[in-house]
Design a protein around this motif. Sequence first.
Motif, mmCIF file in Angstrom:
data_model
loop_
_atom_site.group_PDB
_atom_site.id
_atom_site.type_symbol
_atom_site.label_atom_id
_atom_site.label_comp_id
_atom_site.label_asym_id
_atom_site.label_seq_id
_atom_site.Cartn_x
_atom_site.Cartn_y
_atom_site.Cartn_z
ATOM 1 N N TYR A 85 0.828 -1.209 0.000
ATOM 2 C CA TYR A 85 0.000 0.000 0.000
ATOM 3 C C TYR A 85 0.862 1.259 0.000
ATOM 4 O O TYR A 85 0.531 2.259 -0.633
ATOM 5 C CB TYR A 85 -0.915 0.004 1.224
ATOM 6 C CG TYR A 85 -2.124 -0.891 1.110
ATOM 7 C CD1 TYR A 85 -2.782 -1.071 -0.097
ATOM 8 C CD2 TYR A 85 -2.609 -1.560 2.229
ATOM 9 C CE1 TYR A 85 -3.892 -1.888 -0.194
ATOM 10 C CE2 TYR A 85 -3.727 -2.384 2.153
ATOM 11 C CZ TYR A 85 -4.364 -2.541 0.931
ATOM 12 O OH TYR A 85 -5.463 -3.353 0.846
ATOM 13 N N SER A 86 1.951 1.233 0.744
ATOM 14 C CA SER A 86 2.828 2.396 0.804
ATOM 15 C C SER A 86 3.469 2.673 -0.557
ATOM 16 O O SER A 86 3.555 3.818 -1.004
ATOM 17 C CB SER A 86 3.907 2.188 1.861
ATOM 18 O OG SER A 86 3.326 2.063 3.139
ATOM 19 N N ALA A 87 3.942 1.611 -1.213
ATOM 20 C CA ALA A 87 4.520 1.784 -2.541
ATOM 21 C C ALA A 87 3.479 2.309 -3.521
ATOM 22 O O ALA A 87 3.770 3.167 -4.366
ATOM 23 C CB ALA A 87 5.092 0.451 -3.037
ATOM 24 N N ALA A 88 2.242 1.814 -3.400
ATOM 25 C CA ALA A 88 1.166 2.303 -4.264
ATOM 26 C C ALA A 88 0.909 3.782 -4.018
ATOM 27 O O ALA A 88 0.690 4.555 -4.956
ATOM 28 C CB ALA A 88 -0.108 1.493 -4.010
ATOM 29 N N GLY A 89 0.932 4.205 -2.758
ATOM 30 C CA GLY A 89 0.745 5.616 -2.455
ATOM 31 C C GLY A 89 1.849 6.479 -3.034
ATOM 32 O O GLY A 89 1.597 7.589 -3.513
ATOM 33 N N LEU A 90 3.092 5.993 -2.996
ATOM 34 C CA LEU A 90 4.209 6.740 -3.557
ATOM 35 C C LEU A 90 4.054 6.908 -5.064
ATOM 36 O O LEU A 90 4.249 8.002 -5.606
ATOM 37 C CB LEU A 90 5.519 6.022 -3.231
ATOM 38 C CG LEU A 90 6.798 6.677 -3.760
ATOM 39 C CD1 LEU A 90 6.953 8.072 -3.174
ATOM 40 C CD2 LEU A 90 8.012 5.812 -3.423
ATOM 41 N N VAL A 91 3.690 5.826 -5.756
ATOM 42 C CA VAL A 91 3.481 5.910 -7.202
ATOM 43 C C VAL A 91 2.354 6.894 -7.519
ATOM 44 O O VAL A 91 2.442 7.696 -8.454
ATOM 45 C CB VAL A 91 3.162 4.511 -7.783
ATOM 46 C CG1 VAL A 91 2.731 4.619 -9.244
ATOM 47 C CG2 VAL A 91 4.375 3.599 -7.652
ATOM 48 N N ALA A 92 1.275 6.841 -6.723
ATOM 49 C CA ALA A 92 0.153 7.744 -6.948
ATOM 50 C C ALA A 92 0.559 9.195 -6.741
ATOM 51 O O ALA A 92 0.137 10.087 -7.499
ATOM 52 C CB ALA A 92 -1.003 7.375 -6.020
ATOM 53 N N MET A 93 1.382 9.471 -5.736
ATOM 54 C CA MET A 93 1.830 10.840 -5.490
ATOM 55 C C MET A 93 2.660 11.370 -6.649
ATOM 56 O O MET A 93 2.502 12.521 -7.074
ATOM 57 C CB MET A 93 2.637 10.893 -4.197
ATOM 58 C CG MET A 93 1.821 10.746 -2.937
ATOM 59 S SD MET A 93 2.850 10.853 -1.453
ATOM 60 C CE MET A 93 3.392 12.554 -1.557
ATOM 61 N N VAL A 94 3.541 10.537 -7.174
ATOM 62 C CA VAL A 94 4.351 10.958 -8.320
ATOM 63 C C VAL A 94 3.456 11.229 -9.529
ATOM 64 O O VAL A 94 3.628 12.220 -10.258
ATOM 65 C CB VAL A 94 5.410 9.887 -8.646
ATOM 66 C CG1 VAL A 94 6.131 10.229 -9.938
ATOM 67 C CG2 VAL A 94 6.404 9.754 -7.495
ATOM 68 N N THR A 95 2.470 10.362 -9.730
ATOM 69 C CA THR A 95 1.555 10.538 -10.856
ATOM 70 C C THR A 95 0.768 11.834 -10.734
ATOM 71 O O THR A 95 0.506 12.524 -11.737
ATOM 72 C CB THR A 95 0.582 9.349 -10.932
ATOM 73 O OG1 THR A 95 1.325 8.136 -10.993
ATOM 74 C CG2 THR A 95 -0.308 9.451 -12.168
ATOM 75 N N LEU A 96 0.392 12.198 -9.511
ATOM 76 C CA LEU A 96 -0.422 13.394 -9.297
ATOM 77 C C LEU A 96 0.284 14.670 -9.696
ATOM 78 O O LEU A 96 -0.383 15.668 -10.001
ATOM 79 C CB LEU A 96 -0.843 13.484 -7.830
ATOM 80 C CG LEU A 96 -2.062 12.664 -7.444
ATOM 81 C CD1 LEU A 96 -2.238 12.667 -5.943
ATOM 82 C CD2 LEU A 96 -3.304 13.212 -8.126
ATOM 83 N N THR A 97 1.603 14.689 -9.698
ATOM 84 C CA THR A 97 2.303 15.908 -10.097
ATOM 85 C C THR A 97 2.004 16.280 -11.543
ATOM 86 O O THR A 97 2.114 17.446 -11.925
ATOM 87 C CB THR A 97 3.818 15.747 -9.916
ATOM 88 O OG1 THR A 97 4.300 14.663 -10.744
ATOM 89 C CG2 THR A 97 4.164 15.439 -8.467
ATOM 90 N N ALA A 98 1.623 15.284 -12.340
ATOM 91 C CA ALA A 98 1.297 15.543 -13.741
ATOM 92 C C ALA A 98 -0.190 15.792 -13.973
ATOM 93 O O ALA A 98 -0.585 16.164 -15.077
ATOM 94 C CB ALA A 98 1.750 14.365 -14.614
ATOM 95 N N ALA A 99 -1.028 15.599 -12.939
ATOM 96 C CA ALA A 99 -2.476 15.690 -13.138
ATOM 97 C C ALA A 99 -2.947 17.045 -13.647
ATOM 98 O O ALA A 99 -3.714 17.115 -14.625
ATOM 99 C CB ALA A 99 -3.206 15.318 -11.848
ATOM 100 N N PRO A 100 -2.537 18.187 -13.049
ATOM 101 C CA PRO A 100 -3.013 19.471 -13.580
ATOM 102 C C PRO A 100 -2.613 19.699 -15.039
ATOM 103 O O PRO A 100 -3.408 20.209 -15.838
ATOM 104 C CB PRO A 100 -2.353 20.507 -12.650
ATOM 105 C CG PRO A 100 -2.064 19.762 -11.386
ATOM 106 C CD PRO A 100 -1.727 18.369 -11.826
#
Length: 434
Positions: free
Chosen positions: A267-282
């Motif tokens: 779950y922690s690794a998934a959260g890290l990947v999601a956080m990195v992905t979010l930087t590109a969301a806007p």
Amino acid sequence: MTPLSSRLGSTLHRYYALRAVGWMTDQLIQFLLPVLAYQATGELSWSGLVLAAQWVPRLLSLPVAGHLADRFPEQRIYRANDLVRVGLGVVAAVLTVVLESQAFAVVIVFALLAGICCEQVLVAGEKLAGSLVAPEDMHRAQSVLSGIEQGTLLLAPVVGGALLLTGPLPIVVVVAGLFGVSLLLSLGLPRGAGTAAPEPAPAGGGAARRLLADAVTGVRNVVRIPVLRTIVLATMCVNVMLGVIQGVAPALADRYGRNEGALGLVYSAAGLVAMVTLTAAPRLIRRYGFLGVAAVSTVVQGVVFVALGPTTGFFFFAGLVAVFMAGDSVFSVVIRTLRLRVVASEEFGRTVAAVSLLNFLSLPLAGGLLAVTGHAVPLVVLIPAVGAVAMACLAVLMMRLKRYMAAEPALFATERPAAEADAGGPAEAPHPAM
């Protein structure tokens, strides 16, 4: 920076910190309960049953949350609920010592009751965002909020995995301490804009009727606004898949010979990947629009969810969960921004309460599905079947969303209008009736 902008920035940072603490406690509770159930019984059905049970009081409390959010300042709602949660934590800590043989039952009851308060502050927190953030900056703010939420998804399983090794009392103390931090942060919140004064209660015990009327109004608004109706249904489909993942993850980790600590790392690794992905969301939203980002993220989630059923390796399983959570985080930015654009501020509380009620309803449904089918249907069959149905529904919903958004292009623009920029600031505009 002017003094005014400095104060606004400080308030926004406090708001972000408050939401971070709230999500941290909520994610911690959601991680611990299914794992504790599976750890105690070794049965997938019990894990699913606890997953369903923890959402029932939350769902029942949401109409109250909407009613309060439309009538009281957000700060007051936060403060009252945090006081209740801290008090529950103190009582639970005492009971875990006095009733040592029933300590885990005390933790479960504490978590269930605290979850009711979590839904109250969820609606208030969503409404407060509309007061603190300008409309043209909302998708960026929602990206920050989604990043914070994913950050808590990164930390909560690590903390939860460690707490599982220490016993019931440390679990209660840590969670109650986080509620105390939330209380301190909420004391500096602004009262919020557009909050209606509380209306006098009608004669004859009309409080229950008013709550029911607010719930009906919220659901009616969801049904009445085509875009909102569509994104709610799409979110329900995604949440069914998410709920199944939460319920089966302990069993899948056990299939690969891994313990709860390893699941926490997944779950922690998934959260890290999601956080990195979010930087590109806007940037993705500005380039491809809300619809394009929503469609791609739901397709990605559906595909990797189907692949979870027949997967045969722990690291492959971990990678699929990470990709699913990355898609879910980007999808969350889209739906949160859209619902803030289409819901009138004076009805925001009751409408978002109805939205949350409908969205979260899919989580206990997923838990109930696992409770019923856990003994009879292999995961290699159940997961692809659920994923196929969800993907078919999402395809239909994305086509409908495209049609609805095309009818109101100005409302769903992702850039600030040039005329507004020349004027030096955002223009106040009423929400359209859709």
